[in-house]
Design a protein around this motif. Structure first.
Motif, mmCIF file in Angstrom:
data_model
loop_
_atom_site.group_PDB
_atom_site.id
_atom_site.type_symbol
_atom_site.label_atom_id
_atom_site.label_comp_id
_atom_site.label_asym_id
_atom_site.label_seq_id
_atom_site.Cartn_x
_atom_site.Cartn_y
_atom_site.Cartn_z
ATOM 1 N N TRP A 231 0.869 -1.186 0.000
ATOM 2 C CA TRP A 231 0.000 0.000 0.000
ATOM 3 C C TRP A 231 0.894 1.221 0.000
ATOM 4 N N ASP A 232 0.475 2.270 -0.671
ATOM 5 C CA ASP A 232 1.363 3.432 -0.855
ATOM 6 C C ASP A 232 1.632 4.181 0.438
ATOM 7 N N SER A 233 0.703 4.190 1.382
ATOM 8 C CA SER A 233 0.944 4.892 2.655
ATOM 9 C C SER A 233 0.230 4.149 3.778
ATOM 10 N N GLY A 234 0.513 2.864 3.876
ATOM 11 C CA GLY A 234 -0.145 2.038 4.874
ATOM 12 C C GLY A 234 -1.443 1.472 4.326
ATOM 13 N N PRO A 235 -1.988 0.446 4.976
ATOM 14 C CA PRO A 235 -3.213 -0.201 4.488
ATOM 15 C C PRO A 235 -4.375 0.782 4.356
ATOM 16 N N HIS A 236 -5.214 0.555 3.351
ATOM 17 C CA HIS A 236 -6.418 1.359 3.131
ATOM 18 C C HIS A 236 -7.628 0.456 3.392
ATOM 19 N N PRO A 237 -8.172 0.471 4.597
ATOM 20 C CA PRO A 237 -9.274 -0.458 4.924
ATOM 21 C C PRO A 237 -10.462 -0.346 3.978
ATOM 22 N N GLU A 238 -10.824 0.889 3.584
ATOM 23 C CA GLU A 238 -11.980 1.054 2.697
ATOM 24 C C GLU A 238 -11.705 0.446 1.329
ATOM 25 N N ALA A 239 -10.497 0.666 0.812
ATOM 26 C CA ALA A 239 -10.150 0.104 -0.496
ATOM 27 C C ALA A 239 -10.116 -1.416 -0.430
ATOM 28 N N LYS A 240 -9.530 -1.953 0.636
ATOM 29 C CA LYS A 240 -9.459 -3.414 0.764
ATOM 30 C C LYS A 240 -10.858 -4.015 0.874
ATOM 31 N N GLU A 241 -11.749 -3.336 1.581
ATOM 32 C CA GLU A 241 -13.127 -3.814 1.696
ATOM 33 C C GLU A 241 -13.803 -3.827 0.319
ATOM 34 N N GLN A 242 -13.553 -2.779 -0.456
ATOM 35 C CA GLN A 242 -14.136 -2.709 -1.799
ATOM 36 C C GLN A 242 -13.572 -3.798 -2.698
#
Length: 492
Positions: A179-190
């Motif tokens: 991930w470019d700046s740490g995990p993106h929970p919303e993106a991963k959920e999508q």
């Protein structure tokens, strides 16, 4: 200068978080004003921040469902232009790989949103060439392949694109992605949602994941195999599969018009139009291949007296073949405009039709789209419209491709003026009448136009498929129409 750029970046992020449209517009101006004082690396960052401003404004406006289907998403066009300008900066490849991947991924995301999954995939792939585990490129490519697959009329191809989407989404939600700046929970959920959706689609169609998609020969001779292998590698086959894979299942010019209807008194002319478009495209494609892959010697050049101009110019059949390929590929766009004029009953005279102008009318400084386009929720058709913005026209200033004017000027020079192709750059000056370009540079631009023409031909077919489904939702039983299937012709 770098401290000022860092400050600008923080201000862009803050204005985006605050949803401050006026501040974001002000910051685009600041980015542009600093551009002249920046070095080549800083210019990429300034373009990136400028694009982020336009992107934030688009996200603010997209809260309205009307805007999400609007055909006037000027902010996204400006964002795409800024991102493309960043990519063509000389020092782009020397930037931090994360920044490169973010720019390429954002470019792909915006193109896909506007109905252009084909070019979007090419940018996601470039990002993944730099960093194979870049999560946002993997996930968005997976989403894009699902939407692309849904738009096809050939459901076997839908299954293959969905299977490839599933592969990309599997990687995007795995634990070892970047991930470019740490995990993106919303993106991963999508991404997880689309991953689960792809599994359901594949189960519903009973997709055979063991089926060999690389089992067919590319040709019957070495020459044919080499040519078709080149087309496959360059993604120039008229098959949506060639956007996802370079296996022999994709090595066919298989796309045509979907089954469609016409009234009994009408002549079923659209398959004839598309036949001509396809044939001209594949002819131009082979001319390009021969011009850049075959030797310069040709029997037509024997005993032709030419004088040495000491300017490095390459004369001969292959050079003219390359120019012809460029002209022929570029000419397809206006012919697609003629197709749209007829199919949508726009009513423009044939002589007035251009691909750039078929979409509406200009009154004073305002351009109004025809209702048959602006009121249509047709994703591939919208892709065609936004692809038209990559072509330069002196009456429009909303182009989205940095070198669109140069590409248009080259067409004009090959048609109406003098263009000399050189083996190497020589110290000669262009004039209004006569211009020079290296063969390698011109071949690259011809390949670009060829790829754009392929993209347009595929969107035209898919737009017609979507339009036919929309029209049948409100069929009038009093109007008798007949299906027109696309039947292959036998070649002599």
């Amino acid at each position: 200068m770098s401290a000022l750029i860092d400050k600008l970046g923080l201000e862009v992020d803050a204005a985006a978080d605050d949803k401050d449209t006026s501040k974001l517009l002000e910051l685009t101006g600041q980015c542009q004003s600093e551009f002249g004082n920046a070095n080549t690396t800083e210019r990429v960052i300034l373009r990136f921040y400028e694009a982020n401003c336009y992107g934030a404004i688009a996200r603010i406006k997209s809260a309205s469902s009307d805007y999400r289907w609007s055909w006037h998403e000027d902010e996204r066009v400006s964002e795409i232009l800024a991102l493309r300008q960043a990519v063509v900066e000389p020092n782009f490849s020397k930037l931090d790989p994360i920044i490169q991947c973010k720019i390429l991924t954002n470019l792909g995301n915006n193109l896909n949103h506007l109905g252009r999954p084909i070019e979007a995939i090419s940018h996601w792939d470039k990002s993944l060439e730099i960093m194979p585990g870049f999560a946002m490129a993997l996930g968005n490519k997976g989403k894009g392949l699902i939407y692309y697959g849904r738009s096809l009329y050939d459901y076997s191809h839908t299954g293959i694109l969905t299977a490839y989407a599933n592969d990309e989404l599997n990687k995007a939600i795995s634990e070892d992605v970047l991930w470019d700046s740490g995990p993106h929970p919303e993106a991963k959920e999508q991404f997880t949602h689309y991953h689960d959706q792809s599994i359901q689609i594949l189960a519903a169609i009973q997709y055979d994941s063991e089926f060999d998609l690389d089992q067919w020969p590319l040709g019957q001779s070495k020459a044919e195999t080499t040519y078709r292998g080149w087309c496959l590698h360059q993604r120039l086959f008229l098959s949506p599969l060639n956007d996802a894979l370079r296996l022999t299942a994709a090595a066919q010019d298989v796309i045509h018009l979907p089954s469609h209807t016409c009234k009994i008194e009408e002549k079923p002319r659209f398959p004839n139009y598309y036949n001509l478009l396809k044939q001209e495209y594949v002819a131009a494609r082979y001319m390009l291949y021969e011009a850049i892959n075959e030797g310069n010697e040709h029997i037509s050049d024997n005993d032709v007296l030419l004088l040495d101009g000491f300017d490095g110019v390459q004369f001969g059949y292959r050079a003219e073949q390359l120019k012809t390929a460029y002209r022929l590929a570029y000419s397809l766009f206006d012919k697609i405009g003629l197709f749209l004029n007829d199919y949508y009953s726009v009513g423009m005279s044939a002589g007035a039709v251009k691909f750039r102008t078929i979409w509406g009318t200009r009154e004073k400084s305002k351009f109004e789209l025809y209702a048959c386009f602006s009121e249509s929720k047709n994703w591939p058709l919208r892709g065609l419209y936004y692809l038209s913005k990559d072509l330069f026209d002196e009456n429009f200033n909303d182009v989205a491709l940095p070198d669109s004017q140069e590409l248009a000027n080259l067409r004009n020079r090959t048609e109406h003026r003098f263009l000399s192709l050189q083996d190497y750059p020589a110290n000669v000056q262009d004039s209004v009448t006569h211009a020079y370009m290296t063969i390698a540079d011109f071949a690259d631009k011809t390949l670009r136009i060829m790829s754009m023409a392929r993209e347009a031909l595929i969107y035209l077919s898919l737009a017609m498929h979507r339009e036919e489904s929309l029209r049948h939702q409100n069929d009038d039983d009093s109007i008798l129409s007949i299906p027109i299937p696309s039947v292959p012709i036998e070649r002599l």
